[in-house]
Scaffold this active site. Sequence first.
Site, mmCIF file in Angstrom:
data_model
loop_
_atom_site.group_PDB
_atom_site.id
_atom_site.type_symbol
_atom_site.label_atom_id
_atom_site.label_comp_id
_atom_site.label_asym_id
_atom_site.label_seq_id
_atom_site.Cartn_x
_atom_site.Cartn_y
_atom_site.Cartn_z
ATOM 1 N N ARG A 112 0.897 -1.173 0.104
ATOM 2 C CA ARG A 112 0.210 0.041 0.111
ATOM 3 C C ARG A 112 0.732 1.250 0.041
ATOM 4 O O ARG A 112 1.960 1.465 0.423
ATOM 5 C CB ARG A 112 -1.073 -0.021 1.344
ATOM 6 N N THR A 403 -8.819 -0.085 -11.013
ATOM 7 C CA THR A 403 -8.218 -1.162 -10.280
ATOM 8 C C THR A 403 -8.151 -2.325 -10.951
ATOM 9 O O THR A 403 -9.190 -2.562 -11.760
ATOM 10 C CB THR A 403 -8.658 -1.091 -8.584
ATOM 11 N N THR A 421 -3.786 -1.241 -8.206
ATOM 12 C CA THR A 421 -4.292 -0.279 -8.243
ATOM 13 C C THR A 421 -3.299 1.187 -8.306
ATOM 14 O O THR A 421 -2.178 1.320 -7.745
ATOM 15 C CB THR A 421 -5.537 0.162 -6.964
ATOM 16 N N ASP A 445 -7.926 8.029 -0.774
ATOM 17 C CA ASP A 445 -8.798 7.048 -0.056
ATOM 18 C C ASP A 445 -8.722 7.419 1.491
ATOM 19 O O ASP A 445 -9.369 6.791 2.155
ATOM 20 C CB ASP A 445 -7.882 5.686 -0.140
ATOM 21 N N SER A 466 -8.136 0.986 2.546
ATOM 22 C CA SER A 466 -8.544 0.437 1.296
ATOM 23 C C SER A 466 -9.531 -0.588 1.484
ATOM 24 O O SER A 466 -10.111 -0.948 2.542
ATOM 25 C CB SER A 466 -6.985 -0.544 0.716
ATOM 26 N N GLY A 487 -13.068 -1.928 -8.157
ATOM 27 C CA GLY A 487 -14.338 -1.235 -7.696
ATOM 28 C C GLY A 487 -14.531 -0.547 -6.523
ATOM 29 O O GLY A 487 -15.363 -0.398 -5.880
HETATM 30 O O1 DON Z 1 -7.857 0.624 -2.192
HETATM 31 C C1 DON Z 1 -8.757 0.970 -2.610
HETATM 32 O O2 DON Z 1 -9.881 0.439 -2.185
HETATM 33 C C2 DON Z 1 -9.193 1.784 -3.636
HETATM 34 N N1 DON Z 1 -8.094 2.759 -3.934
HETATM 35 C C3 DON Z 1 -9.215 1.070 -4.988
HETATM 36 C C4 DON Z 1 -9.840 2.049 -6.214
HETATM 37 C C5 DON Z 1 -10.648 1.257 -7.062
HETATM 38 O O3 DON Z 1 -11.022 0.096 -6.939
HETATM 39 C C6 DON Z 1 -11.268 2.253 -7.919
HETATM 40 N N2 DON Z 1 -12.187 3.025 -7.379
HETATM 41 N N3 DON Z 1 -12.507 4.141 -6.961
#
Ligand code: DON
Length: 593
Positions: A112, A403, A421, A445, A466, A487
């Site tokens: 991450r 992602t 992602t 995020d 995440s 997603g």
């Molecule tokens: O880590 C996560 O949960 C998000 N940054 C993943 C991003 C994603 O799936 C697209 N959507 N916003």
Amino acid sequence: MRSVVVTSLGVLTLAGLLVPPAEAAPAVHTPPPKEVKRPVAEGYGGAVATVDLDASKAALTVLRQGGNAMDAAVAGAAALGVTEPYSAGLAGGGFLVYYDARHRKVTTIDGRETAPRAMTSTALEGIPFAEAVSSGLSVGVPGSVAQWDLALRKYGTMSLRQALRPAIEIADRGFVVDQTFHDQTQQNADRFADFTPTAALYLPGGQPPPVGSVFRNPDLARTYRELGIRGPAWLYGGDLGREIVNTVKKPPVRAGATRNVRSGLMEVSDLRAYRALERPPTKVTYKGMDVYGMAPPSSGGSTVGEALNILEAVPKIGLHEYLEASRLAFADRNAYVGDPAYTRVPLGDLLSDGFAKERACLIGPRAMPHPAAPGSPDGSYSACASAAPAASAPEEKKEGPETTHLVVTDRWGDVAAYNITIEQTGGSGIVVPGRGILLNNELTDFTFGPAPGDPNLPAPGKRPRSSMAPTIVLKDGRPLLAVGSPGGATIITTVLQILVNRLDFGMSLPDAVAAPRASQRNTAATQAEPAFTQWYGAELTALGHTLTDVPGPPAGEIGAATGLEFLRDGKVQAVAEPARRGGGSALVVGTHR
Ligand code: DON
């Protein structure tokens, strides 16, 4: 209840229609097409599923060269960095869940992104979300390369240089632009046009590359090549790192652009301090199977796990219970999950049977009042405490579909489930000049605040929460399933729904993936794909649920899953989407034992 069970069987039947029909026999003189994207493959000796044929082939090449699942996962991820550059890349991050067959153990590797040391809890406060996305401020310290390095050193057999080879070849030779790539470029065209190197790469001649054209990324080929030679230190403190920091601090904005592009806080010392981390997985037991997921800072494992525990505690499981369990688990996720280095996450309690039973008590015959209040994962659980609804639920950001997720297994039985992602489609929108890589916007995020007590406020060095939920299920200690999806926060509900479809509703894995989806994340309305609403809307509305459309883009679609099922006698079924996001690619090493 009976009607829901009947409905679930309906999903099975109807979902079958979503799977493309078996292909017609080829004409006598036509050689069989070799390179077709197929969503399902069954065979032996290793298997892979990704959203993309080139990336699946990259992973398969590594398996055929004798590499193991970890080698192939890294090769596949690097290839996705070329062919799915708006979802993945070396300037992004990810979470990987791995079954190590030799030691019969599941582990995870956390790659991450982190906040730079200069980032305070109020750094994002008051900034409009869209403005934060296309900025240097939202760029997290990239984790992917450190993750690949740690993954290969601990579990792989190949060097980073070897694992990057297939991706380098694709970047040099190019790939054929499909509708998805074209559409994603089009959706981003306005902001891409505002960053000089991004426009030069992704808007040649000022336009998105046309469908069917060949897209090459020689800068990225060079970057990967040099990374293979110089190693991760080139990024984590070396020249590539300096170039990234310069770009973050002074984004290459086109002269005359009116966009308010904030500069970032990252320093080379932040890159130097970055570490990928091996963490124990989350684990819950569901119907006698062990379900392993990603621990915090992802909320994937804890939320999927809690929802499964809740479902195990209700007398019958149907779609209503699926939605309610998800609602409750999201209330707890929002209240308690953040980076465990900064926030005390009561993970053991969130995943305990006692807590799940207490939460399951709140599920009645009708949808519960919105919003569900978080529970008290405090170790003291009563049979059925009544809970008033919460005054308010945290505001949800719009969840994009981007992602990506890949699954791979090898001839030894190792299994990787890997989410990668750069956050939004196209990340921050900023390409590092001359390097062919898009910078992530993962720091969006974090909770922007003000939100006193929120576990996911920014802090120096902190990892944003995440929703990525790569998941591996073992039965009798051996792999049964691996599954995951993109997603945003819908990743959690997609994984949960596929598991429920497969394990409770008796669907095959291809049907479980193809079936129409709905996502309840402690929001007033449940987002649902059109077929879901069409088939179950009346029934669920009668129970007090409100279904709403998925705004997209792409409108009406939730997730783009990939999965594996381990069938009898060593046979593996690799599964990708038959239709969503243009369909994915499943491949096996061999069709015979
Ligand atoms: O880590 C996560 O949960 C998000 N940054 C993943 C991003 C994603 O799936 C697209 N959507 N916003």
